[in-house]
Design a protein around this motif. Structure first.
Motif, PDB file in Angstrom:
ATOM      1  N   ALA A 189       0.832  -1.209   0.000  1.00 45.36           N
ATOM      2  CA  ALA A 189       0.000   0.000   0.000  1.00 45.36           C
ATOM      3  C   ALA A 189       0.864   1.256   0.000  1.00 45.36           C
ATOM      4  O   ALA A 189       0.558   2.240  -0.683  1.00 45.36           O
ATOM      5  N   GLY A 190       1.968   1.215   0.777  1.00 45.21           N
ATOM      6  CA  GLY A 190       2.861   2.369   0.786  1.00 45.21           C
ATOM      7  C   GLY A 190       3.516   2.607  -0.562  1.00 45.21           C
ATOM      8  O   GLY A 190       3.608   3.745  -1.040  1.00 45.21           O
ATOM      9  N   ALA A 191       3.983   1.497  -1.184  1.00 48.48           N
ATOM     10  CA  ALA A 191       4.599   1.648  -2.502  1.00 48.48           C
ATOM     11  C   ALA A 191       3.586   2.143  -3.534  1.00 48.48           C
ATOM     12  O   ALA A 191       3.892   2.998  -4.369  1.00 48.48           O
ATOM     13  N   ALA A 192       2.352   1.594  -3.458  1.00 44.30           N
ATOM     14  CA  ALA A 192       1.312   2.043  -4.393  1.00 44.30           C
ATOM     15  C   ALA A 192       0.972   3.513  -4.166  1.00 44.30           C
ATOM     16  O   ALA A 192       0.815   4.284  -5.118  1.00 44.30           O
ATOM     17  N   ALA A 193       0.880   3.896  -2.881  1.00 43.16           N
ATOM     18  CA  ALA A 193       0.587   5.307  -2.591  1.00 43.16           C
ATOM     19  C   ALA A 193       1.712   6.216  -3.065  1.00 43.16           C
ATOM     20  O   ALA A 193       1.469   7.311  -3.589  1.00 43.16           O
ATOM     21  N   PHE A 194       2.957   5.761  -2.904  1.00 41.18           N
ATOM     22  CA  PHE A 194       4.085   6.571  -3.375  1.00 41.18           C
ATOM     23  C   PHE A 194       4.061   6.712  -4.886  1.00 41.18           C
ATOM     24  O   PHE A 194       4.309   7.802  -5.423  1.00 41.18           O
ATOM     25  N   ARG A 195       3.773   5.618  -5.587  1.00 42.67           N
ATOM     26  CA  ARG A 195       3.717   5.687  -7.047  1.00 42.67           C
ATOM     27  C   ARG A 195       2.575   6.597  -7.503  1.00 42.67           C
ATOM     28  O   ARG A 195       2.707   7.353  -8.468  1.00 42.67           O
ATOM     29  N   GLU A 196       1.434   6.509  -6.798  1.00 42.17           N
ATOM     30  CA  GLU A 196       0.312   7.376  -7.168  1.00 42.17           C
ATOM     31  C   GLU A 196       0.643   8.844  -6.891  1.00 42.17           C
ATOM     32  O   GLU A 196       0.298   9.727  -7.666  1.00 42.17           O
ATOM     33  N   ALA A 197       1.318   9.073  -5.736  1.00 38.18           N
ATOM     34  CA  ALA A 197       1.681  10.463  -5.422  1.00 38.18           C
ATOM     35  C   ALA A 197       2.713  11.004  -6.392  1.00 38.18           C
ATOM     36  O   ALA A 197       2.751  12.207  -6.663  1.00 38.18           O
ATOM     37  N   SER A 198       3.568  10.103  -6.922  1.00 36.56           N
ATOM     38  CA  SER A 198       4.583  10.545  -7.879  1.00 36.56           C
ATOM     39  C   SER A 198       4.002  10.791  -9.262  1.00 36.56           C
ATOM     40  O   SER A 198       4.649  11.423 -10.103  1.00 36.56           O
ATOM     41  N   ASP A 199       2.800  10.260  -9.512  1.00 41.64           N
ATOM     42  CA  ASP A 199       2.165  10.446 -10.820  1.00 41.64           C
ATOM     43  C   ASP A 199       1.506  11.827 -10.846  1.00 41.64           C
ATOM     44  O   ASP A 199       0.392  12.010 -10.355  1.00 41.64           O
ATOM     45  N   ARG A 200       2.208  12.808 -11.404  1.00 43.20           N
ATOM     46  CA  ARG A 200       1.751  14.197 -11.354  1.00 43.20           C
ATOM     47  C   ARG A 200       1.109  14.670 -12.654  1.00 43.20           C
ATOM     48  O   ARG A 200       0.721  15.831 -12.755  1.00 43.20           O
ATOM     49  N   GLY A 201       1.032  13.822 -13.645  1.00 44.99           N
ATOM     50  CA  GLY A 201       0.520  14.270 -14.930  1.00 44.99           C
ATOM     51  C   GLY A 201      -0.990  14.155 -15.037  1.00 44.99           C
ATOM     52  O   GLY A 201      -1.665  13.561 -14.194  1.00 44.99           O
TER      53      GLY A 201
END
Length: 761
Positions: free
Chosen positions: A459-471
């Motif tokens: 969940a943390g990795a998924a949340a980090f990837r989602e937060a990094s998706d800025r486009g």
């Protein structure tokens, strides 16, 4: 023209304060669809880690023994040290737990079982995950082997502290002692020894404390007896010296003061009542109204009789006046009688008022006499009260010494009894037995913890990837964040290997080096072409005139605006006269794509003043014109050139000759060329790369240039990955219904060629 500005102003006002999109369950489902591989990988990794631990860990055994702390038995030692005699059970119980964990009990067990000489006990079983870091630590800092008996005992103490657990069972008075070792017999012997040495320590400490408490109490009781006798004698001497007479536990002076106070209150009440009667009857007399006589007439027979006669005369007077008139002789006589009755009534009221005045004088005199008596009684009571304060202090001191003497005497007798029969309040209720099955590793717990950690890490990795998706990922995001119209998606198109062969082009014709530049014309039924047709529809609605001048811009470089501009120009040219101008004077991407062979272009037209079509290249298939930018040298002041009057004249000539004038402009973030030519344009189309360009950057650019936002027809999301796009679908969005709409879109070049030829015929 005015209609276009009104529509745009309404659009800008409706989205003047865009807000972030709310988070719903559909967003959570979309995140799960996108990030499940990362989540699953983390879960599998932690499960593998937990399984490796269970496979390599050394089996260990845990033995348990239970000790009951009897809270019913009297705590003699604690009671002797507490005047109130009340035991705080919770604090005492926690103290027993800490005693079991103390070094005194641990050293007693070590010495009793000779644990420092037991190699199996001293070796222990370290966690397999800690072997590597411990080995590295030993390599850089070699451990010194313990030497001497004290060092061995201290090492054994560390093993006991690490492997022993002391815990309370629920809210009961039972303490569970558990010890874990590599051997079941060793675990049972250590757990039993801890309980036994704890009981022995309790019995020894209680016997010693009881003996010391008894000796101290004997001395203290003798002192308290002498102090109690001296305090009682002081009370009697003080009472006799000051003549403090008491009746019913109250001083006589205080009783007299209370009686006088009650009498004074009653006298004040009588005075107030008399004063009220006098004021009321004086108000009636002064008013002279016969209606006010009724209240006091109820208590006076004379006034009551006169009142009845007055009313009778008034009634007869009214009848005569009604029959014969006001001047009748009998009416005059009755009027005189009424005046006489009224005079008699008020004379009687004056007599009553005089009697009330006498009553008020008597009440006032009595109140004054009682007040003088109260002042004298108060002075006497104050003198007695000051003396009584000292008396009460002496009585309180005597009672305190007397109670202390009785309490300590009772405790002394209890201590003497306990010395003859010492007992402890703790006993073993369950002795430790060698366990049959190992307690470590706890495979279900390890696997459960691995699953929890894997889920948390996933969940943390998924949340980090989602937060990094800025486009930008969806059209709804464009509308909610920027408040602009969303024109559509343009998929990321691979090079067209199977595109139809084209005839060789002439010198004044477009030579496309990239087949993607012809995608919209070769696949007119594709979603790519549909998005460009949506741009044309937006331009027709927003700019209701011929000669529409539209700029194609992007925020940063590399977002594909030149490819979009070329395809849009070719699509528009199929139904309207269209010219595309490469106005990116610093990086002419459109020229490199379709007109590398050009020798002249925009700069020559600006310098010569010729019409744009004189240097333009033509697309033989669509008929679109393209005015390239031939870079023979660097142009340091490109923005001034685009903002010049020559550029304005060129655009005016192009608008008169063509239905659409498209400008491929530089990106707006790094340079100001697009802003310089803004006054000469009717609208902009903003191209944003899907999933790459940060929304914050786009919003800042539009906020810094309000006119740019006002002139913007809408936003196109370019280079969309169709496979990843499926992961961003949400229920109710346009992407969610993309699959059912595929029947309306075709990307078959053969079908397209047939359709075009039929249309030309």
């Amino acid at each position: 023209m005015n209609q276009r500005h009104v529509l745009r102003s309404l659009q800008v006002n409706a989205h003047s304060e865009p807000q972030a999109p709310p988070f719903h369950l559909a967003n959570l489902i979309s995140v799960a669809r996108r990030q499940w591989p990362v989540f699953g990988l983390c879960l599998i990794f932690f499960l593998a880690l937990g399984s490796f631990y269970c496979f390599t860990a050394v089996p260990r055994f845990t033995a348990r023994t239970s000790v009951l702390i009897d809270g019913v038995n009297s705590q003699v030692v604690e009671q002797l040290s507490s005047v109130a005699g009340v035991l705080d059970d919770e604090a005492s119980f926690l103290g027993q737990v800490e005693l079991l964990k103390s070094e005194a009990i641990a050293f007693a067990v070590i010495d009793g079982l000779k644990l420092q000489d037991n190699s199996e006990f001293m070796r222990g079983a370290p966690n397999p995950f800690l072997r590597v870091p411990r080995s590295l630590l030993t390599f850089f800092r070699p451990a010194r082997p313990p030497s001497g008996p004290d060092a061995m005992r201290r090492q054994a103490l560390e093993v006991i502290s690490r492997d022993m657990e002391i815990a309370r069972i629920g809210r009961s008075y039972v303490i569970e002692i558990s010890f874990t070792a590599n051997s079941a017999e060793l675990a049972a012997s250590v757990a039993t020894a801890v309980a036994d040495y704890y009981l022995a320590d309790k019995l020894e400490s209680k016997t010693s404390a009881t003996r010391r408490a008894g000796d101290w109490l004997q001395l203290r009781i003798e002192d308290l007896r002498h102090q109690s006798l001296q305090a009682d004698a002081a009370v009697q001497r003080f009472r006799a010296a000051n003549g403090l007479l008491v009746a019913n536990d109250t001083l006589l002076s205080d009783q007299k003061l209370v009686d006088i106070s009650l009498s004074l209150n009653a006298a004040r009440t009588e005075t107030e009542k008399a004063q009220a009667r006098v004021e009321a009857i004086q108000a009636v007399v002064e008013s002279g109204a016969e209606e006010g006589v009724v209240g006091d007439a109820l208590e006076s027979p004379v006034i009551n009789t006169l009142r009845q006669k007055f009313l009778e005369a008034s009634r007869r007077h009214s009848e005569i006046v009604r029959r014969s008139g006001e001047a009748h002789a009998q009416a005059e006589r009755l009027k005189e009688e009424m005046a006489e009755y009224k005079r008699l009534m008020f004379d009687e009221l004056k007599r009553i008022a005089q009697s009330y005045q006498n009553d008020l004088a008597v009440a006032t005199s009595r109140e004054r006499q009682i007040g003088e008596g109260l002042v004298k009684a108060t002075a006497v009571s104050l003198t007695a009260s000051e003396t009584q304060v000292q008396l009460r202090e002496l009585e309180l001191t005597a009672a305190t010494y007397r109670n202390l003497y009785q309490t300590f005497l009772q405790r002394y007798h209890e201590a003497v009894q306990q010395q003859s029969f010492p007992v402890t309040e703790a006993r073993v209720i369950a002795r430790a037995m060698p366990p049959v099955t190992p307690s470590e590793p706890r495979i279900p717990l390890v696997l459960a913890v691995s699953v929890v950690l894997g889920c948390a890490a996933g969940a943390g990795a998924a949340a980090f990837r989602e937060a990094s998706d800025r486009g930008f990922r969806a059209g709804e995001q464009v509308r909610q964040v920027l408040g602009l119209r969303f024109l559509g998606y343009l998929s990321h198109v691979a090079p067209l290997v199977d595109s139809l062969p084209k005839p060789p082009s002439g010198k004044h014709e477009i030579r496309s080096k990239d087949p993607i530049a012809d995608f919209a014309t070769e696949f007119p039924l594709s979603p790519f072409a549909e998005t460009l047709r949506n741009v044309r529809l937006a331009a027709e609605l927003e700019i209701p005139k011929r000669g529409k001048v539209i700029g194609i811009i992007s925020v940063v470089a590399g977002e594909g605006k030149s490819t979009v501009a070329i395809n849009l120009a070719k699509l528009l040219a199929q139904g309207a006269s269209t010219i595309l101008i490469d106005a990116d004077l610093r990086n002419p991407g459109a020229t490199r794509t379709i007109a590398q062979h050009a020798q002249e272009g925009l700069l020559e037209v600006l310098l010569s003043g010729d019409p744009p079509s004189s240097r333009a290249l033509k697309d033989p298939e669509s008929g679109a014109l393209f005015l390239p930018t031939v870079m023979k040298r660097r142009i340091p002041r490109s923005s001034e050139l685009l903002a010049s009057g020559h550029m304005a004249r060129l655009l005016a000539q192009a608008a008169e000759a063509h239905d659409y004038v498209l400008l491929d402009l530089p990106p707006v973030a790094p340079i100001i060329d697009a802003r310089a030519v803004m006054p000469h344009l009717d609208a902009f189309v903003l191209v944003v790369e899907w999933g790459k360009t940060p929304p914050k950057l786009v919003a800042e650019i539009l906020a810094a240039e309000p006119q740019l936002k006002e002139l913007c027809l809408g936003i196109i999301l370019n280079k969309v990955d169709s496979r990843k796009m499926k992961l961003y679908r949400e229920y109710g969005s346009s992407q969610y219904y993309a699959s059912p709409h595929n029947a309306y879109h075709h990307e078959d070049p053969d079908m397209t060629v047939v359709d075009l030829r039929q249309a030309q015929e």
